[in-house]
Structure formats: structure tokens, C-alpha cells
Design a protein around this motif. Structure first.
Motif, PDB file in Angstrom:
ATOM      1  N   ARG A 263      27.143  51.128  40.368  1.00  0.00           N
ATOM      2  CA  ARG A 263      26.761  50.474  41.615  1.00  0.00           C
ATOM      3  C   ARG A 263      28.022  49.953  42.289  1.00  0.00           C
ATOM      4  O   ARG A 263      28.950  49.477  41.632  1.00  0.00           O
ATOM      5  N   VAL A 264      28.028  50.042  43.605  1.00  0.00           N
ATOM      6  CA  VAL A 264      29.207  49.591  44.354  1.00  0.00           C
ATOM      7  C   VAL A 264      29.502  48.131  44.043  1.00  0.00           C
ATOM      8  O   VAL A 264      30.662  47.711  43.946  1.00  0.00           O
ATOM      9  N   SER A 265      28.461  47.334  43.821  1.00  0.00           N
ATOM     10  CA  SER A 265      28.657  45.909  43.526  1.00  0.00           C
ATOM     11  C   SER A 265      29.379  45.681  42.212  1.00  0.00           C
ATOM     12  O   SER A 265      29.907  44.586  41.964  1.00  0.00           O
ATOM     13  N   ASP A 266      29.424  46.711  41.324  1.00  0.00           N
ATOM     14  CA  ASP A 266      30.097  46.578  40.030  1.00  0.00           C
ATOM     15  C   ASP A 266      31.505  47.160  40.038  1.00  0.00           C
ATOM     16  O   ASP A 266      32.194  47.114  39.015  1.00  0.00           O
ATOM     17  N   LEU A 267      31.931  47.728  41.172  1.00  0.00           N
ATOM     18  CA  LEU A 267      33.250  48.334  41.254  1.00  0.00           C
ATOM     19  C   LEU A 267      34.342  47.281  41.397  1.00  0.00           C
ATOM     20  O   LEU A 267      34.106  46.160  41.867  1.00  0.00           O
ATOM     21  N   SER A 268      35.549  47.659  41.022  1.00  0.00           N
ATOM     22  CA  SER A 268      36.741  46.857  41.307  1.00  0.00           C
ATOM     23  C   SER A 268      37.524  47.554  42.416  1.00  0.00           C
ATOM     24  O   SER A 268      37.539  48.786  42.503  1.00  0.00           O
ATOM     25  N   PHE A 269      38.160  46.775  43.247  1.00  0.00           N
ATOM     26  CA  PHE A 269      38.903  47.323  44.379  1.00  0.00           C
ATOM     27  C   PHE A 269      40.362  46.873  44.302  1.00  0.00           C
ATOM     28  O   PHE A 269      40.655  45.733  43.892  1.00  0.00           O
ATOM     29  N   PHE A 270      41.260  47.766  44.704  1.00  0.00           N
ATOM     30  CA  PHE A 270      42.690  47.472  44.635  1.00  0.00           C
ATOM     31  C   PHE A 270      43.381  47.921  45.922  1.00  0.00           C
ATOM     32  O   PHE A 270      43.000  48.925  46.542  1.00  0.00           O
ATOM     33  N   ARG A 271      44.393  47.168  46.316  1.00  0.00           N
ATOM     34  CA  ARG A 271      45.308  47.580  47.372  1.00  0.00           C
ATOM     35  C   ARG A 271      46.661  47.864  46.735  1.00  0.00           C
ATOM     36  O   ARG A 271      47.007  47.294  45.705  1.00  0.00           O
ATOM     37  N   GLU A 272      47.387  48.754  47.371  1.00  0.00           N
ATOM     38  CA  GLU A 272      48.746  49.005  46.898  1.00  0.00           C
ATOM     39  C   GLU A 272      49.695  47.998  47.541  1.00  0.00           C
ATOM     40  O   GLU A 272      49.628  47.742  48.740  1.00  0.00           O
ATOM     41  N   ARG A 273      50.565  47.435  46.739  1.00  0.00           N
ATOM     42  CA  ARG A 273      51.538  46.462  47.236  1.00  0.00           C
ATOM     43  C   ARG A 273      52.927  46.940  46.839  1.00  0.00           C
ATOM     44  O   ARG A 273      53.159  47.340  45.697  1.00  0.00           O
ATOM     45  N   ILE A 274      53.852  46.915  47.784  1.00  0.00           N
ATOM     46  CA  ILE A 274      55.229  47.342  47.530  1.00  0.00           C
ATOM     47  C   ILE A 274      56.068  46.124  47.154  1.00  0.00           C
ATOM     48  O   ILE A 274      56.094  45.118  47.872  1.00  0.00           O
ATOM     49  N   ILE A 275      56.740  46.229  46.008  1.00  0.00           N
ATOM     50  CA  ILE A 275      57.645  45.159  45.579  1.00  0.00           C
ATOM     51  C   ILE A 275      59.038  45.748  45.377  1.00  0.00           C
ATOM     52  O   ILE A 275      59.191  46.959  45.167  1.00  0.00           O
ATOM     53  N   ASN A 276      60.021  44.912  45.442  1.00  0.00           N
ATOM     54  CA  ASN A 276      61.420  45.322  45.277  1.00  0.00           C
ATOM     55  C   ASN A 276      61.810  46.438  46.247  1.00  0.00           C
ATOM     56  O   ASN A 276      62.655  47.278  45.958  1.00  0.00           O
ATOM     57  N   PRO A 282      49.403  48.151  41.995  1.00  0.00           N
ATOM     58  CA  PRO A 282      48.051  47.832  42.487  1.00  0.00           C
ATOM     59  C   PRO A 282      47.819  46.325  42.513  1.00  0.00           C
ATOM     60  O   PRO A 282      48.273  45.591  41.626  1.00  0.00           O
ATOM     61  N   PHE A 283      47.128  45.896  43.534  1.00  0.00           N
ATOM     62  CA  PHE A 283      46.800  44.479  43.702  1.00  0.00           C
ATOM     63  C   PHE A 283      45.282  44.346  43.789  1.00  0.00           C
ATOM     64  O   PHE A 283      44.641  44.985  44.622  1.00  0.00           O
ATOM     65  N   ASP A 284      44.702  43.548  42.901  1.00  0.00           N
ATOM     66  CA  ASP A 284      43.246  43.404  42.848  1.00  0.00           C
ATOM     67  C   ASP A 284      42.752  42.624  44.072  1.00  0.00           C
ATOM     68  O   ASP A 284      43.125  41.465  44.284  1.00  0.00           O
ATOM     69  N   CYS A 285      41.906  43.304  44.862  1.00  0.00           N
ATOM     70  CA  CYS A 285      41.325  42.647  46.045  1.00  0.00           C
ATOM     71  C   CYS A 285      39.804  42.742  45.996  1.00  0.00           C
ATOM     72  O   CYS A 285      39.138  42.837  47.037  1.00  0.00           O
ATOM     73  N   THR A 286      39.240  42.740  44.780  1.00  0.00           N
ATOM     74  CA  THR A 286      37.803  42.930  44.613  1.00  0.00           C
ATOM     75  C   THR A 286      36.989  41.872  45.338  1.00  0.00           C
ATOM     76  O   THR A 286      36.021  42.184  46.050  1.00  0.00           O
ATOM     77  N   ASP A 287      37.367  40.610  45.192  1.00  0.00           N
ATOM     78  CA  ASP A 287      36.593  39.535  45.833  1.00  0.00           C
ATOM     79  C   ASP A 287      36.569  39.700  47.342  1.00  0.00           C
ATOM     80  O   ASP A 287      35.513  39.543  47.984  1.00  0.00           O
TER      81      ASP A 287
END
Length: 387
Positions: A263-276, A282-287
Motif C-alpha cells: 500500500r502506498v501508505s506503507d511506502l518510504s520515500f527518499f529524495r536525493e541530496r548532494i553533499i561535498n 538518499p534523504f528520507d522524506c517519508t513524512d
């Protein structure tokens, strides 16, 4: 193994005439067989040997006389989910009121106790034999794991000793006063000694059931488990040929791990973040993602997200079932709740009835009950899910 069934030795050549035959050790099929010398010597056809064999058969028949159906769970491939299917089919049958036994004959890698929620338990010896461990009032479990002093102990046994333990499981386990409606046998990968032995023991122990091709078997049938990719199906085809050679009827093929479903409600979501300056992490943006969905399109949250994990080959398991002229029982998707139920040792269909894999699993169990019905005292078939 040959068409001679229970009389053939476990390492016999194809076409074996059987060690008690008048042509034992002399037939053309005997050439090169490791048992040729022993068979030709009459070691298996002496009066004492024949009496001993009949006594063994009598013990097997008595021990399994109160078992209505014996189902083997097979696959030529390791890691495709035989134990998951064995355990959860057993759990589902027991939750519908059937009396079920779950026998783990994967001697070197027993995983059923964890999946059935009975890790660390032990069996006890009574006057009637080994008392199995009960996962629930309707589900009795037997495994080598219960006989080991340490759970992580390695079992390094040759074939004869494994076969001896399997025979003990079949002859010395006390499944209870009322017997069993279903005995589910979880097997190791391949078509090795354990498989040949249990088929022979069942042929000796039970009334031989006529299969569609006119052959007979002491096993009620086999559930063959595969994943969709060719690497798995190539081995599973060997298992189907094993069933054909040994006259074990195939109840059907289960396509396990057919794809990820959540279920979509059980998925985790991530954004890519560039460091250095260059490294992407990956950066967790599930909430944030779930909050946005609840605000903008809440209906999406109850939808099922799916993805193919294993690339299906050709016609896949369904096409393989058609080619071998055996039933196709259905697909079981990768469902995190199914994996969690096995880790926690609980019944998946009871704990997670609305999870994506629950309906497919119940449908598979329905097909098994229809193929191997158990009637109540009034002659009525029961245990099927109601529409």
C-alpha cells in the motif's frame, strides 16, 4: 528412482526392477548401479529381508493411518520460499478448523520452527512416541530443530542417517488422538535422498492414490514453488520431472515473489541530496510525502504500488504449468507483512487479512481444499472461504 516405487533403492538407476525381483542385479537397468552386487546376492530378497521390509511397512501404515492427506512442498531451487508456503498454508488450514501437521524434513536447514513461532521448544517422548510441538491447538509441528541442544548447531549427516530420521519422524510422531486432516511436508531443495526416501516411505505407508496418468502414489500431492525468473524455473522443471518419475501428483505450481506489492501508505520515500559538491545520498522524506498525499490526493494512500523484482521468463510459471499439464495455483507477491508474519511466527492471513498477499494466499488454500477435500461428520465439505 524408477517406476518400481517403494521397492527401488534410493540411489537406484532409472528402470530399476526392484531389489526383491527375480531379475535383481541381472536386468539391463542394473548395469553400473552401485547396488548391483548386493541385489544379485539376494540380500534384499531373502526370507528374513522380506519379513523385515513387511514389518517396516506395517509400522508405517499404522503410524499414518489417521492422516487424511499428505502434501509435499517441493522446489528444485533453494530460496524460493518453500518454507514460507509450507508454514503459511499450514497456518491458514489450521485457522479454518482443520487438524494440520507440519513436518520439516529439511534436516540441514530447518526454518519451519521460526516461521511457526515455536523456536526453542522441545519434543517429549511418551509411550506413544514423539509428541510434536503445537503452534496452535490445530497445528502440530515436528522438526530436527527440536532435537538439537543448540539452535545454531550444524547438522553434518550423510544420506542414510537423514533417511533414518525421516523414517523416525513418520513412524514415531504421535499426531494426536484425532489424527490429521492434512500433513504438510516441507522439503529441502533439489531431488536428493530426502525426497526419494519420503516418497518411498509414503508409498509403503498409505493407500496408493491413482493419479491422472494412471500411476499410483502414497503422497496425496505436491505443491511446487518457484519464482518467475528462468534461473529458478530451470531447476523447478527438474522437480516436476521428479514428480512425474515418482508418480507424485502435482496439486499445482505456486509463483512466489511474483512482484513487490505494498500500500502506498506503507511506502518510504527518499529524495536525493548532494553533499561535498558531488556525492549523492538518499534523504528520507517519508513524512513530508505522506503529508502531501493526505492533503492533495488522499485516495492514493490506499492504492497498491507494485513493481516486478524478478524478471519473468517466457510464459513464466503459468506457461510452465501449461507445458507440464499441471494446475497453476496462483501468484504470491512479495509482501512485507507476509515476511513479517514468518519472522514473528504468526498466521499471515489472520494477522494481516487486508494485506496484498492475503487474498492470493487464501485463494491458493481454497484450491488445495477443493483438490483434497476433507468431509465433516455429515459428509459436507468445509473450510472454503466464503465469497
Amino acid at each position: 528412482m524408477s517406476s518400481s516405487g517403494g521397492d527401488a533403492l534410493s540411489d537406484a538407476n532409472d528402470g530399476c526392477v526392484g531389489p526383491t525381483s527375480a531379475d535383481a542385479g541381472k536386468a539391463s537397468a542394473c548395469a553400473g548401479c552401485p547396488n548391483q552386487s548386493a541385489c544379485s546376492s539376494g540380500a534384499f530378497s531373502s526370507p528374513a529381508a522380506i519379513v523385515a521390509k513387511e514389518e517396516e511397512r506395517a509400522v508405517l501404515r499404522t503410524s499414518l493411518s489417521d492422516v487424511s492427506h499428505v502434501i509435499l512442498v517441493l522446489s528444485g531451487k533453494g530460496g524460493v520460499g518453500k518454507s514460507t508456503v509450507s508454514t503459511q498454508v499450514a497456518q491458514a488450514l489450521s485457522s479454518r478448523g482443520f487438524s494440520v501437521g507440519l513436518l520439516d524434513v529439511d534436516i540441514c536447514g530447518p526454518s519451519v520452527p521460526r516461521m511457526a513461532g515455536v523456536v526453542g521448544r522441545t519434543v517429549h517422548q511418551s509411550q506413544r512416541g514423539w509428541e510434536p510441538v503445537y503452534a496452535n491447538p490445530n497445528l502440530a509441528v515436528m522438526s530436527i530443530s527440536f532435537l538439537l541442544e543448540e539452535g545454531d548447531a550444524a547438522v553434518v549427516w550423510r544420506g542414510p542417517r537423514k533417511n533414518g530420521l525421516i523414517k523416525q519422524f513418520l513412524t514415531e510422531t504421535d499426531w494426536g488422538d484425532g489424527g490429521l486432516d492434512y500433513l504438510i511436508v516441507d522439503t529441502p531443495p533439489g531431488t536428493s535422498d530426502e525426497h526419494i526416501s519420503i516418497v518411498q516411505y509414503l508409498n509403503d505407508a498409505r493407500p496408493m492414490m491413482m493419479s491422472d496418468d494412471g500411476n499410483k502414489s502414497g503422497a496425496s500431492g505436491a505443491i511446487v514453488v518457484t519464482t518467475p525468473e528462468e534461473v529458478s524455473m530451470a531447476d523447478v522443471r527438474k522437480e516436476l520431472n521428479f514428480c512425474k518419475k515418482t508418480s507424485v501428483p502435482v496439486l499445482g505450481i505456486v509463483e512466489n515473489m511474483s512482484g513487490l506489492q505494498m500500500r502506498v501508505s506503507d511506502l518510504s520515500f527518499f529524495r536525493e541530496r548532494i553533499i561535498n559538491g558531488s556525492e549523492t545520498v538518499p534523504f528520507d522524506c517519508t513524512d513530508d510525502a505522506l503529508s502531501l498525499l493526505r492533503e492533495k490526493c488522499p485516495e492514493v494512500l490506499s492504492m497498491i504500488a507494485a513493481a516486478d523484482v524478478f524478471p519473468p521468463s517466457g510464459g513464466g510459471p503459468r506457461g510452465m504449468a501449461e507445458k507440464f499439464n499441471v494446475p497453476y495455483l496462483g501468484k504470491l507477491p512479495l509482501d512485507p507483512n507476509l515476511l513479517k508474519a514468518c519472522e514473528d511466527g504468526v498466521s499471515f492471513v489472520e494477522k494481516y487479512p487486508s494485506s496484498p498477499a492475503a487474498s492470493p494466499l487464501n485463494a491458493i488454500v481454497d484450491k488445495i481444499i477443493l483438490a483434497l477435500p476433507v468431509e465433516d461428520e455429515d459428509g459436507e465439505q468445509h473450510g472454503l472461504m466464503q465469497e
